[in-house]
Design a protein around this motif. Structure first.
Motif, PDB file in Angstrom:
ATOM      1  N   CYS A   1       1.050  -1.149   0.129  1.00  0.00           N
ATOM      2  CA  CYS A   1      -0.031  -0.029  -0.078  1.00  0.00           C
ATOM      3  C   CYS A   1       0.816   1.232  -0.031  1.00  0.00           C
ATOM      4  O   CYS A   1       1.774   1.472   0.783  1.00  0.00           O
ATOM      5  CB  CYS A   1      -0.809   0.117   1.140  1.00  0.00           C
ATOM      6  SG  CYS A   1      -2.091   1.576   1.252  1.00  0.00           S
TER       7      CYS A   1
ATOM      8  N   CYS B   1      -0.318   4.139   0.100  1.00  0.00           N
ATOM      9  CA  CYS B   1      -1.376   5.448   0.552  1.00  0.00           C
ATOM     10  C   CYS B   1      -0.367   6.209   1.615  1.00  0.00           C
ATOM     11  O   CYS B   1       0.486   5.780   2.141  1.00  0.00           O
ATOM     12  CB  CYS B   1      -2.597   5.156   0.810  1.00  0.00           C
ATOM     13  SG  CYS B   1      -2.721   4.587   2.834  1.00  0.00           S
TER      14      CYS B   1
ATOM     15  N   CYS C   1      -0.298   4.710   5.050  1.00  0.00           N
ATOM     16  CA  CYS C   1       0.604   3.640   5.351  1.00  0.00           C
ATOM     17  C   CYS C   1       2.091   4.197   5.215  1.00  0.00           C
ATOM     18  O   CYS C   1       3.037   3.833   5.924  1.00  0.00           O
ATOM     19  CB  CYS C   1       0.470   2.687   4.216  1.00  0.00           C
ATOM     20  SG  CYS C   1      -1.051   1.682   4.665  1.00  0.00           S
TER      21      CYS C   1
ATOM     22  N   ARG D   1      -3.519   0.652  13.812  1.00  0.00           N
ATOM     23  CA  ARG D   1      -2.276   0.180  13.437  1.00  0.00           C
ATOM     24  C   ARG D   1      -1.725  -0.336  14.455  1.00  0.00           C
ATOM     25  O   ARG D   1      -1.234   0.623  15.453  1.00  0.00           O
ATOM     26  CB  ARG D   1      -1.615   1.275  12.727  1.00  0.00           C
ATOM     27  CG  ARG D   1      -2.285   1.619  11.425  1.00  0.00           C
ATOM     28  CD  ARG D   1      -1.489   2.683  10.715  1.00  0.00           C
ATOM     29  NE  ARG D   1      -2.098   3.198   9.413  1.00  0.00           N
ATOM     30  CZ  ARG D   1      -1.976   2.832   8.344  1.00  0.00           C
ATOM     31  NH1 ARG D   1      -1.069   1.840   7.982  1.00  0.00           N
ATOM     32  NH2 ARG D   1      -2.741   3.268   7.367  1.00  0.00           N
TER      33      ARG D   1
END
Ligand SMILES: [Zn+2]
Ligand SMILES: [Zn+2]
Length: 167
Positions: free
Chosen positions: A33, A35, A38, A75
């Motif tokens: 990922c 993004c 992230c 997370r």
């Protein structure tokens, strides 16, 4: 079946060894990922994630700390050494451990990219850059003096994470 009676397909954990995990089924839809969230979460250009059903995942040593990066996302990371350990949506049946924290990350290859709107323009060319092995750039004397505090890439009994002396 309780996790203790199941055989892990994969194991992994943080750099200091305070937190360890196991997967009892192969991950699916393994992905990178790119993004922006992230990128921030791992302090890198992208994160590599290996989704597995929560029922097939367990923390086997320690408990991670958790950051809510949005109202829907969590997370997990090691509160002692900072290793990013997993990403998940609170309403999802899946949890996505980070591939770099696996004991055998080379066996967990991504099949898809996400967050490509934020992909760094230099990522694609990075693998073609000139490179050297770690061994090649560290002087012999320094190599001899170094003490490794990183948890090894396999299960351990009675492991004590290294803590630097305060002062
Ligand atoms: Zn740790
Ligand atoms: Zn992302």
């Amino acid at each position: 079946m309780p996790h203790s009676e199941r055989t892990p397909v994969h194991t992994g954990g943080c750099q200091c060894g305070a937190v360890r995990f196991a997967l009892y089924a192969p991950p699916e839809n393994v992905h990178l990922c790119h993004c922006r969230m992230c990128q921030k979460a791992v302090g890198g250009p992208f994160v590599a994630l290996a989704p597995v059903r929560r029922a097939d995942f367990a923390w086997t040593r320690g408990t991670p700390a958790t950051f809510a990066s949005s109202s829907l996302a969590r997370r997990d990371f090691c509160r002692d050494c900072g290793t990013p350990l997993s990403f998940y949506y609170t309403d999802s049946e899946h949890v996505c451990p980070t591939i770099g924290s696996f004991d055998r990350p080379q066996e967990v290859a991504p099949v898809r990219l996400f967050g490509i709107e934020s992909r760094m323009p230099w990522v694609d060319g990075a693998s073609a850059l000139p490179g050297e092995a770690t061994e090649a750039v560290m002087p012999e004397a320094r190599k001899k003096s170094i003490v490794n505090y990183q948890h090894p890439d396999h299960e351990t009994a009675g492991w004590s994470p290294h803590r630097p002396a305060q002062g």
